[in-house]
Design a protein around this motif. Structure first.
Motif, short mmCIF file in Angstrom:
data_model
loop_
_atom_site.label_atom_id
_atom_site.label_comp_id
_atom_site.label_asym_id
_atom_site.label_seq_id
_atom_site.Cartn_x
_atom_site.Cartn_y
_atom_site.Cartn_z
N GLU A 40 -3.56 4.39 3.58
CA GLU A 40 -3.85 3.17 4.34
C GLU A 40 -2.54 2.48 4.76
OE1 GLU A 40 -6.46 0.45 2.24
OE2 GLU A 40 -6.14 -1.13 3.71
N LYS A 66 -4.99 4.42 -0.77
CA LYS A 66 -4.16 3.22 -0.51
C LYS A 66 -2.84 3.64 0.12
CE LYS A 66 -6.18 -0.61 -1.86
NZ LYS A 66 -6.49 -1.61 -0.83
N ASN A 71 0.80 -1.22 0.00
CA ASN A 71 0.00 0.00 0.00
C ASN A 71 0.84 1.28 0.00
OD1 ASN A 71 -2.42 -1.38 -0.12
ND2 ASN A 71 -2.68 -1.44 2.10
N ASP A 121 -1.15 4.26 7.68
CA ASP A 121 -1.95 3.95 8.87
C ASP A 121 -1.66 2.54 9.39
OD1 ASP A 121 -3.07 6.43 8.50
OD2 ASP A 121 -4.94 5.68 7.60
N GLN A 122 -1.45 1.62 8.47
CA GLN A 122 -1.16 0.25 8.89
C GLN A 122 0.15 0.20 9.68
OE1 GLN A 122 -1.87 -1.24 4.84
NE2 GLN A 122 -3.06 -2.92 5.71
#
Ligand code: GCU
Length: 682
Positions: A617, A614, A511, A620-621
């Motif tokens: 994301e 993406k 991502n 954030d992951q």
């Protein structure tokens, strides 16, 4: 404390008294049958493991005084009738390297027997048994029968003779060529133990970009010393050979595989190697690829080159692993098509002891690539898998990425080459086309850092590679579970969240680096960090712009019939799935299509918005990986905790760097603003 050095063989004292006493009552004595070097190694490992985990010295015994509740181990030929009779036809279910672990009864008492056709199977069984204890499983009424599904399970060390490691991010090479053969670093034994514990049975010691000197008598002595250390652990040594070695160290004028002197030179060289190392595994060859010499320099082809070496090895049982990683500057329409075009026409022409080593994808070890179209396309030729364990394009040893997830995805991919269910795993284990010679290679991430892999979390990738090499059908989740328990803690409060963290880490890197099928947009040369803008390298296919092809209309590489038509190399079912925008998996979208910025994704967002989200994301992951790790603190020793913590924080910073750099760059083409939810660069 250097717990990182001990890898997954920590053998921590089992705190849970109930579990510990149940193990103790089942293992009152350990009894080796036989005394080969391998059995001695197995005994030592059992003593180390049991003493560590049970906290008391387990007594040893002999096969003539089997008292109550012993753990016995030895190969088939060492077993007495009482034991054999209780094993039924278990031996028919395993191959030469397999094992049986079974609870049997002698003198009315339960006994555990670990056996196999050969001592190495026994050793693998011993490691399996220790893993049961490491992961706190029951050892009552055992009946385990297991054997590796792939024959050649090797690490590829891209280690140079000066101890630098190509694409190595964990220090220098562990091979101390300068002090070999007389100085045997104890680390060689620990390396062998670790590999044997996961079933790896071979190691290619030197870089695919090879130096011919490794074949000189001076170096072969050193190689022999390493082979002697590894032998009891069931590990064979292989070498990468430079195709032009007959010129460089043999004084010949040519390396033409049709030249009688060249042929004789290789035959003699092989004979010399086997006189020192009778169980030498064979050669790995990178020929006519990225400037390496090969048969094409003499107007010959891959078959000519590989078969000449194969002939030299045949009398001794050695193999040639001939790499398919080739692409040329002369045909630049689509690098992804080249290995297939160059190799597939030769199907059926290679000697039986040649195996073609193919990278998992057609470009080069990207965070995500569709499976290589060669898999399933050469039914008359054994193909072996080449995975990368070292993370050349995936944040190197700084970023935590759990690769078994990637390996599993590739192995489970369906090639449809013989209809539905023709998975890559079935090609690699030989079952699809009935292959006897099968293999899998992992480009090692090992160096002389105390913790071996530069980042303690990345030991999981070495471990996971080995486990999948043994059984390519294992799930990444199972592997993560085992590894966490053996390496850190069995506490559910640790295992569950950290397992989730590992399992999501691969998608995170996709991502924040290359979402939706983007690829090869890393900065060039070192391949660390973003560089989608790079366009000035001498070879077009080295430039990231060649791969993403962003313009005002959209982004992505059209590999459908309207573009390079690389999809035609897949089975029709797969090709039509990839060709069609409706059915092409979104994760591979820009790998196969040049898509408009306004294209509607499945979630209703435009491509531009979806891509931006993406990237966010991914960032954030990584942030949630950090919070999970913070919670894991009580279960991890200080050193490994803080190493991983610091590295995760760098990863977070760099995930943002990737997001910001890529979005800013692609925005020049899309001319669109960022959607709500994407953080602004600071
Ligand atoms: C990649 C890598 C090289 C390596 C090559 C190979 O291109 O960057 O360092 O030599 O793969 O696999 O041969």
């Amino acid at each position: 404390a250097n717990d990182g050095y001990k890898l997954w063989l920590q053998y921590n004292h089992i705190q849970d008294k109930q579990i510990r006493t149940s193990y103790q009552s089942n293992i009152k004595r350990i009894i080796p049958f036989g005394n080969s070097e391998t059995i001695k190694v197995a005994l030592k490992e059992l003593e180390l493991g049991l003493n560590g985990m049970l906290g008391s010295k387990v007594l040893s015994g002999t096969k003539n005084n089997i008292e109550s509740n012993s753990l016995m181990f030895g190969s088939e030929s060492s077993l007495n009738e009482i034991v054999k009779n209780q094993l039924g036809n278990a031996f028919n279910e395993i191959n030469d390297e397999g094992f049986v672990i079974k609870t049997i009864s002698i003198k009315g008492k339960n006994q555990i027997i670990i056996t196999g056709k050969n001592d190495v199977g026994v050793l693998y069984g011993v490691f399996k048994f220790l893993r049961l204890l490491q992961t706190h499983q029951s050892i009552e009424n055992l009946n385990i029968i297991d054997a590796p599904k792939i024959k050649v399970r090797v690490l590829n060390h891209w280690d140079n003779l000066d101890r630098t490691v190509e694409r190595g991010y964990a220090g220098f090479s562990i091979w101390d060529w300068h002090r070999l053969p007389d100085y045997i670093d104890s680390r060689y034994r620990d390396y062998a133990r670790a590999n044997a514990s996961i079933g790896i049975n071979g190691t290619v010691l030197n870089n695919v970009n090879a130096n011919a000197l490794i074949l000189t008598p001076q170096y072969l002595e050193k190689v022999e010393a390493l082979a002697n250390v590894f032998r009891p652990y069931g590990i064979k040594v292989y070498l990468t050979t430079r195709f032009s070695a007959p010129i460089e160290i043999g004084g010949l004028e040519t390396a033409d595989p049709y030249d009688a002197e060249v042929i004789a030179w290789w035959k003699n060289k092989v004979k010399e190697i086997y006189s020192k190392i009778p169980d030498f595994g064979g050669f790995l060859v990178k020929a006519n690829s990225e400037g390496q010499p090969g048969p094409q320099n003499y107007g010959r082809n891959h078959v000519d080159g590989a078969n000449m070496l194969a002939d030299a090895l045949t009398p001794f049982g050695g193999v040639v692993m001939w790499r398919a990683f080739v692409y040329s500057e002369h045909d630049i329409t689509d690098r992804a098509k080249q290995a297939y075009s160059e190799f597939v026409p030769y199907d059926g022409q290679f000697k039986d002891n040649v195996i073609i080593q193919v990278k998992n994808g057609a470009i080069d070890f990207q965070p995500r690539e569709p499976f290589h179209p060669m898999f399933g396309t050469m039914p008359k030729t054994p193909l072996m898998m080449e995975f990368q364990i070292t993370q050349e394009y995936l944040g190197q040893s700084t970023h935590t990425v759990f690769l078994p997830k990637l390996y599993e995805e590739v192995l489970q991919s369906d090639t449809y080459k013989k209809g539905k269910g023709s998975t890559v795993a079935k090609i690699i284990d030989g079952s699809l086309d009935n292959k006897v010679l099968t293999g899998i290679a992992g480009v090692s991430n090992i160096g002389n850092d105390i913790n071996w892999t530069g980042n303690p979390m990345l030991q999981a990738n070495w471990y996971g590679f080995g486990r999948l090499a043994w059984n390519p059908y294992l799930s990444s989740e199972e592997i993560a579970d085992e590894w966490l328990r053996s390496t850190f803690s069995n506490d559910e409060k640790f295992v569950k969240p950290v397992k989730d963290m590992l399992l999501s880490s691969r998608e995170a890197v996709v991502n924040y680096m290359t979402p939706l099928g983007l690829h090869h947009i890393m900065d060039t040369g070192h391949h660390y960090g973003p560089g989608p803008w790079v366009s000035d390298l001498s070879r077009p296919e080295w430039n990231p712009v060649y791969y993403h092809k962003a313009d005002s209309l959209g982004v992505g590489f059209d590999r459908t019939p309207s573009g390079s038509n690389a999809t035609a190399q897949y089975a029709p079912q797969v090709a039509s799935k990839f060709n069609n925008l409706e059915t092409c998996p979104e994760e591979d979208l820009l790998w196969f299509h040049h898509v408009s910025w306004d294209f509607k994704l499945k979630n209703g967002k435009t491509l531009w918005d979806g891509m931006a989200l993406k990237y966010q994301e991914g960032v954030d992951q990584v942030a949630s990986m950090i919070s999970i790790w913070e919670e894991a603190k009580p279960y991890v020793d200080e050193e490994r905790f803080s190493d991983v913590y610091m590295l995760l924080n760098i990863q977070h910073k760099e995930a943002k760097w990737w997001r910001d750099a890529c979005l800013l760059y692609f925005q020049e083409f899309s001319q669109k603003s960022l959607p709500v939810g994407v953080e602004k660069s600071t």
